[in-house]
Design a protein around this motif. Structure first.
Motif, PDB file in Angstrom:
ATOM      1  N   LYS A  81      -1.530  -2.051 -13.740  1.00  0.00           N
ATOM      2  CA  LYS A  81      -2.353  -3.304 -13.119  1.00  0.00           C
ATOM      3  C   LYS A  81      -1.299  -4.358 -13.013  1.00  0.00           C
ATOM      4  O   LYS A  81      -1.394  -4.850 -11.932  1.00  0.00           O
ATOM      5  CB  LYS A  81      -3.491  -3.690 -13.679  1.00  0.00           C
ATOM      6  N   LYS A  84       1.018  -4.066  -9.977  1.00  0.00           N
ATOM      7  CA  LYS A  84       0.356  -4.495  -8.775  1.00  0.00           C
ATOM      8  C   LYS A  84       0.561  -6.012  -8.769  1.00  0.00           C
ATOM      9  O   LYS A  84       0.862  -6.386  -7.608  1.00  0.00           O
ATOM     10  CB  LYS A  84      -1.223  -4.090  -9.077  1.00  0.00           C
ATOM     11  N   LEU A 117      -5.466   0.790  -6.146  1.00  0.00           N
ATOM     12  CA  LEU A 117      -4.263  -0.460  -6.102  1.00  0.00           C
ATOM     13  C   LEU A 117      -2.994  -0.206  -5.095  1.00  0.00           C
ATOM     14  O   LEU A 117      -2.820  -1.268  -4.312  1.00  0.00           O
ATOM     15  CB  LEU A 117      -3.695  -0.522  -7.487  1.00  0.00           C
TER      16      LEU A 117
END
Ligand SMILES: C[S@@+](CC[C@H](N)C(=O)[O-])C[C@H]1O[C@@H](n2cnc3c(N)ncnc32)[C@H](O)[C@@H]1O
Ligand code: SF4
Length: 415
Positions: A81, A84, A117
């Motif tokens: 994450k 991203k 993502l």
């Protein structure tokens, strides 16, 4: 093989080993993974768990424990994450191990997260024969495009010596498991190892015939790699290598797969597939996630924390080290990884790496051409049959040296 070919073969291996030692001397504390300058990269995820270990394997791994693995996958998803947020995007994902399907639910969550993502178009995973049960594989329909399953050999004696017979079953049992699994996901690859000590041509031919009869989309044949980490263990279970028949075995493999499409120096398919075969081979830059994962970005090799506790506690930035490379060495590395797919488009290479390969690697190319390892046609460098063997050896040497780098970081864990 001619005298000059043997000379160049030995010389290039020695040179590659020397370059590794030289480049890996100057270790620096890892900075952060910098904001990307390009649009899309290859993503690599490492799953460092196996139920037990095989004697020849130097990959980074721990004995599987459910709680430990759950915590690990959670930290891994946080690291993903964070990429991203940094602005990364990826088109291809390669999940390696260890045994990537060791905890199917956690892997499923992780792959779904990656797809949500990033612009990922293809996913490849590795597994062992105990995690390819049809009902489990069906969970990954539409997610995993290619699954490669380590079989290594169908010879019960070799399976016992590699400590795989007890875990994954006899040759007969392996065949049953594979028959049930092949065809569920788009591409299924059987991984074999050749050149085990005491292996003869008949043993190898039998392995190839059984694999072929199972009709997988792809068969990959790795030469046995012996690193500092595994040399002793291999010698203990197999005994000493009396005669090395690696070249003869490789010729046998190439003859055997004449009717197949060769994807790269060690992988053969029923049909030419467009998926990336070795994650270093098509992508000159990639970003690694997970404990012990490497990234190659902006001419630097970046190293994630190996120790699981350290990996989890590091927060957003998991890097513990980085290495810089000289421009020429990077060109040599890119040349090795591109030509490994059997041919190299000269214009594309020059454009991709802002270079003039004929000038920048003039000596290397002259030696390869002089000894007939490589020839030029239609603005491409193309490997001869002997050239394919040379690059199998160099890639083997490359992986073996990476094992030594891994051993260095593992030792830091132990001390
Ligand atoms: C990282 S392993 C993971 C595969 C899976 N865990 C298994 O054992 O079935 C991927 C493949 O690398 C190859 N490999 C691992 N160690 C090797 C070695 N020392 N020499 C040659 N090939 C090796 C094997 O074919 C193996 O299936
Ligand atoms: S070969 Fe596969 S199962 Fe065996 S130790 Fe290596 S990663 Fe684990």
């Amino acid at each position: 093989m001619t005298f000059s070919q043997k000379l160049i073969l030995n010389g290039t291996q020695t040179f590659l080993n020397y370059k590794f030692k030289q480049n890996f001397k100057a270790i620096k504390k890892g900075d952060t993974k910098k904001l990307p300058s390009k649009k899309s990269y290859m993503m690599y995820i490492h799953i460092p768990f196996c139920h037990t270990f095989c004697t020849y394997c130097g990959f980074h791994k721990y004995i599987y424990d459910e709680l430990l693995a759950k915590k690990y996958f959670q930290a891994l998803r946080e690291e993903i994450k964070n990429a991203k947020e940094l602005g990364f995007d990826f088109d291809t994902l390669y999940v390696g191990g260890g045994t990537t399907l060791v905890n199917e639910n956690e892997l499923l969550k992780t792959l779904e997260l990656c797809k949500s993502l990033f612009s990922i178009k293809e996913i490849s995973c590795e597994s062992d024969p105990n995690h390819i049960k049809p009902d489990k594989l069906r969970l990954f329909n539409g997610l995993i495009d290619r699954l490669s399953c380590g079989v290594q050999s169908f010879d019960d004696e070799f399976l016992k010596k590699t400590a795989r017979y007890q875990k994954f079953g006899s040759s007969k049992e392996l065949i049953k498991k594979l028959e049930a699994a092949i065809g569920i996901l788009p591409i299924f690859s059987i991984d074999l190892i050749f050149n085990f000590p005491a292996q003869n041509e008949k043993d190898l031919l039998k392995d190839l015939q059984i694999a072929q009869k199972l009709n997988p989309t792809q068969i990959t044949t790795y030469p046995l790699m012996k690193s500092k980490l595994t040399k002793k263990l291999i010698a203990k279970s197999f005994g000493k290598d009396l005669v090395d028949k690696e070249f003869e075995f490789y010729k046998l493999i190439q003859d055997f797969f004449k009717a197949y499409q060769q994807n790269n120096c060690w992988s053969f398919s029923l049909e030419k597939n467009s998926l990336s075969d070795e994650y270093v081979s098509y992508h000159n830059e990639y970003v690694g996630f997970g404990s012990g994962a490497f990234s190659f970005l902006d001419n630097k090799l970046l190293v994630n924390a190996f120790d699981l506790n350290e990996y989890e506690s590091l927060g957003e930035n998991k890097l513990i080290a980085e290495f810089d490379f000289k421009r020429k060495d990077i060109l040599r590395y890119n040349f090795l990884s591109k030509i490994f797919s059997l041919e190299l488009d000269i214009d594309k290479f020059n454009e991709n790496f802002t270079c003039d390969i004929k000038k920048d690697l003039s000596l290397e190319l002259a030696l390869l051409k002089f000894s007939s390892f490589l020839f030029e046609r239609d603005k491409k460098f193309i490997l001869s049959d002997e050239g394919k063997y040379l690059f199998v050896l160099l890639m083997k040497e490359f992986y073996t040296n990476m094992d030594t780098v891994r051993a260095f970081f593992k030792e830091r864990i132990l001390h």
